[in-house]
Design a protein around this motif. Sequence first.
Motif, PDB file in Angstrom:
ATOM      1  N   SER A  39       0.808  -1.221   0.000  1.00 35.14           N
ATOM      2  CA  SER A  39       0.000   0.000   0.000  1.00 35.14           C
ATOM      3  C   SER A  39       0.842   1.274   0.000  1.00 35.14           C
ATOM      4  O   SER A  39       0.307   2.377  -0.067  1.00 35.14           O
ATOM      5  N   GLN A  40       2.167   1.141   0.061  1.00 39.14           N
ATOM      6  CA  GLN A  40       3.022   2.333   0.126  1.00 39.14           C
ATOM      7  C   GLN A  40       2.866   3.263  -1.077  1.00 39.14           C
ATOM      8  O   GLN A  40       2.807   4.480  -0.902  1.00 39.14           O
ATOM      9  N   PRO A  41       2.779   2.740  -2.319  1.00 37.98           N
ATOM     10  CA  PRO A  41       2.566   3.662  -3.447  1.00 37.98           C
ATOM     11  C   PRO A  41       1.263   4.461  -3.318  1.00 37.98           C
ATOM     12  O   PRO A  41       1.217   5.632  -3.671  1.00 37.98           O
ATOM     13  N   LEU A  42       0.231   3.830  -2.767  1.00 38.88           N
ATOM     14  CA  LEU A  42      -1.030   4.541  -2.567  1.00 38.88           C
ATOM     15  C   LEU A  42      -0.866   5.610  -1.493  1.00 38.88           C
ATOM     16  O   LEU A  42      -1.362   6.728  -1.657  1.00 38.88           O
ATOM     17  N   VAL A  43      -0.165   5.293  -0.430  1.00 39.29           N
ATOM     18  CA  VAL A  43       0.096   6.278   0.632  1.00 39.29           C
ATOM     19  C   VAL A  43       0.803   7.492   0.028  1.00 39.29           C
ATOM     20  O   VAL A  43       0.398   8.639   0.256  1.00 39.29           O
ATOM     21  N   GLU A  44       1.837   7.241  -0.742  1.00 37.03           N
ATOM     22  CA  GLU A  44       2.597   8.338  -1.352  1.00 37.03           C
ATOM     23  C   GLU A  44       1.721   9.177  -2.269  1.00 37.03           C
ATOM     24  O   GLU A  44       1.822  10.406  -2.284  1.00 37.03           O
ATOM     25  N   HIS A  45       0.863   8.516  -3.023  1.00 34.39           N
ATOM     26  CA  HIS A  45      -0.053   9.256  -3.902  1.00 34.39           C
ATOM     27  C   HIS A  45      -0.998  10.135  -3.078  1.00 34.39           C
ATOM     28  O   HIS A  45      -1.181  11.315  -3.385  1.00 34.39           O
ATOM     29  N   LEU A  46      -1.586   9.559  -2.044  1.00 31.98           N
ATOM     30  CA  LEU A  46      -2.579  10.293  -1.256  1.00 31.98           C
ATOM     31  C   LEU A  46      -1.973  11.445  -0.464  1.00 31.98           C
ATOM     32  O   LEU A  46      -2.587  12.506  -0.356  1.00 31.98           O
TER      33      LEU A  46
END
Length: 129
Positions: A39-46
Amino acid sequence: MLTLLLIIGAIVFVVVLLRPILLRMGGPRIREVIESGDSQPLVEHLIGLPESAQLNALNDAIRQLWNAYERELALPLIRALAERFADDRISQYWLEQLKRVEPELAAQEEQLIAKYYRAEIAASCGSFG
């Protein structure tokens, strides 16, 4: 005229009927997170969104992962939410959910909970934050 009304009614019916199904699917980003297990790429996006959009975006993503029983994948998002909006009720709601529903995961996040959990704010949250 009647035909036009029937067509519009059918479109509205389909949208109303399909919306909950589409929401449950979680959208492509959530599916990517689940499929990849990261989920890290999603965290970075958000967290790259404007600050005014971050709270709701993080909450939505957490809710979708939580409801899909992908709670470990929701942890980095809960962490990001708590770090940025510690005193917000929705942050406290998710920390409380973590403690109450997933005590084993909460035990892995002792430092996060010790630093950001506010029992007095969490107590004011209802069952939906």
